[in-house]
Design a protein around this motif. Structure first.
Motif, PDB file in Angstrom:
ATOM      1  N   ALA A   1      13.609   4.471  -2.497  1.00 48.37           N
ATOM      2  CA  ALA A   1      12.992   5.810  -4.174  1.00 48.37           C
ATOM      3  C   ALA A   1      13.365   6.889  -4.319  1.00 48.37           C
ATOM      4  N   GLY A   2      13.137   7.134  -5.586  1.00 50.97           N
ATOM      5  CA  GLY A   2      13.275   8.763  -5.597  1.00 50.97           C
ATOM      6  C   GLY A   2      14.988   8.877  -6.563  1.00 50.97           C
TER       7      GLY A   2
ATOM      8  N   PRO B   1       7.339  -0.140 -10.380  1.00 56.59           N
ATOM      9  CA  PRO B   1       8.051   0.295 -11.674  1.00 56.59           C
ATOM     10  C   PRO B   1       6.760  -1.119 -12.743  1.00 56.59           C
ATOM     11  N   GLY B   2       6.013  -1.432 -11.949  1.00 51.40           N
ATOM     12  CA  GLY B   2       4.213  -2.694 -12.305  1.00 51.40           C
ATOM     13  C   GLY B   2       3.334  -1.290 -12.642  1.00 51.40           C
ATOM     14  N   GLN B   3       3.373  -0.274 -12.171  1.00 46.92           N
ATOM     15  CA  GLN B   3       2.646   1.057 -11.976  1.00 46.92           C
ATOM     16  C   GLN B   3       2.930   2.639 -12.653  1.00 46.92           C
TER      17      GLN B   3
ATOM     18  N   GLN C   1       1.025  -0.831   0.189  1.00 43.52           N
ATOM     19  CA  GLN C   1       0.152  -0.103   0.091  1.00 43.52           C
ATOM     20  C   GLN C   1       1.086   1.084  -0.414  1.00 43.52           C
ATOM     21  N   ILE C   2       1.953   1.448   0.478  1.00 43.36           N
ATOM     22  CA  ILE C   2       3.192   2.733   0.679  1.00 43.36           C
ATOM     23  C   ILE C   2       3.715   2.878  -0.665  1.00 43.36           C
ATOM     24  N   ILE C   3       4.073   2.026  -1.075  1.00 41.90           N
ATOM     25  CA  ILE C   3       4.611   1.236  -2.338  1.00 41.90           C
ATOM     26  C   ILE C   3       3.715   1.962  -3.273  1.00 41.90           C
ATOM     27  N   ALA C   4       2.122   1.959  -3.276  1.00 41.88           N
ATOM     28  CA  ALA C   4       1.250   1.778  -4.090  1.00 41.88           C
ATOM     29  C   ALA C   4       0.919   3.726  -4.520  1.00 41.88           C
ATOM     30  N   GLN C   5       0.861   4.075  -2.395  1.00 38.68           N
ATOM     31  CA  GLN C   5       0.459   5.372  -2.942  1.00 38.68           C
ATOM     32  C   GLN C   5       2.279   6.628  -2.679  1.00 38.68           C
ATOM     33  N   LEU C   6       2.836   6.101  -2.829  1.00 38.92           N
ATOM     34  CA  LEU C   6       4.504   6.750  -3.097  1.00 38.92           C
ATOM     35  C   LEU C   6       4.598   6.886  -4.549  1.00 38.92           C
ATOM     36  N   GLY C   7       3.499   5.847  -5.497  1.00 38.03           N
ATOM     37  CA  GLY C   7       3.721   6.561  -7.031  1.00 38.03           C
ATOM     38  C   GLY C   7       5.175   5.812  -7.587  1.00 38.03           C
ATOM     39  N   ILE C   8       5.843   4.486  -6.501  1.00 41.50           N
ATOM     40  CA  ILE C   8       6.730   4.433  -7.032  1.00 41.50           C
ATOM     41  C   ILE C   8       7.643   2.805  -7.980  1.00 41.50           C
TER      42      ILE C   8
ATOM     43  N   ALA D   1       9.542   5.147 -11.056  1.00 39.46           N
ATOM     44  CA  ALA D   1      10.470   4.470 -11.252  1.00 39.46           C
ATOM     45  C   ALA D   1      11.198   2.639  -9.982  1.00 39.46           C
ATOM     46  N   GLY D   2      10.265   2.237  -9.798  1.00 45.37           N
ATOM     47  CA  GLY D   2      11.359   1.834  -8.156  1.00 45.37           C
ATOM     48  C   GLY D   2      11.788   1.921  -7.856  1.00 45.37           C
ATOM     49  N   TYR D   3      12.112   0.940  -6.809  1.00 44.04           N
ATOM     50  CA  TYR D   3      12.359   1.241  -5.749  1.00 44.04           C
ATOM     51  C   TYR D   3      13.379  -0.003  -4.649  1.00 44.04           C
ATOM     52  N   ARG D   4      13.534   0.483  -3.814  1.00 46.08           N
ATOM     53  CA  ARG D   4      14.586  -0.828  -3.091  1.00 46.08           C
ATOM     54  C   ARG D   4      14.311  -1.321  -1.835  1.00 46.08           C
ATOM     55  N   THR D   5      13.450  -2.546  -1.721  1.00 45.97           N
ATOM     56  CA  THR D   5      13.433  -2.305   0.038  1.00 45.97           C
ATOM     57  C   THR D   5      14.812  -3.029   0.493  1.00 45.97           C
TER      58      THR D   5
END
Ligand code: 5GP
Length: 126
Positions: free
Chosen positions: A115-116, A85-87, A76-83, A90-94
């Motif tokens: 991310a960012g 890559p499936g949506q 949910q957080i990844i979706a909220q942040l718009g990060i 630009a991607g992120y790292r956990t």
């Protein structure tokens, strides 16, 4: 050997409301907040509310409800942040550090979401 949880660690204190945090999301079993010393424009920490010291403790002993709640919260957080890559993001790292070799500073399980900006290689090989 049982896991030893230190109830005085800083995230336990955040969960008890003794230290303020910039909350991103809170559910029945999970809290997410901005890291105090961000390593990227987006740096969110996601923690379970239960007393787990690290990933293997949480993955091995948490209830199904806690496990699902934690991972759905991350999504949910990844979706909220718009990060994502499936949506179109630009991607992120956990990252989840554990113990001495993992360079874990706070002994309460947490997932970093970064991310960012381009985050570079996963690790140096040194
Ligand atoms: P670790 O090295 O344990 O994986 O990461 C611990 C993280 O917690 C670090 O990125 C550090 O900046 C963050 N941190 C430490 N103390 C606090 C605090 O009081 N508040 C917040 N929001 N983050 C903290």
């Amino acid at each position: 050997m049982p896991y030893a949880y230190d109830p005085l660690n800083i995230f336990a204190r955040i969960l008890r409301g003794e230290i303020p945090n910039k909350t991103v999301l809170e559910t029945a079993h999970t809290l997410a907040f901005h890291d105090i010393g961000p390593h990227a424009p987006v740096h969110v920490l996601v923690i379970p509310k239960g007393a787990y010291v690290n990933f293997d403790h949480f993955a091995g002993e948490a209830s199904s409800e806690e496990l699902v709640d934690f991972h759905r919260s991350c999504a949910q957080i990844i979706a909220q942040l718009g990060i994502s890559p499936g949506q179109g993001g630009a991607g992120y790292r956990t990252i989840s550090n554990a113990g001495e070799d993992g360079h874990q500073e706070v002994p309460h399980y947490h997932m970093h979401i970064l991310a960012g900006r381009p985050l570079g290689l996963m690790l140096s090989k040194a």
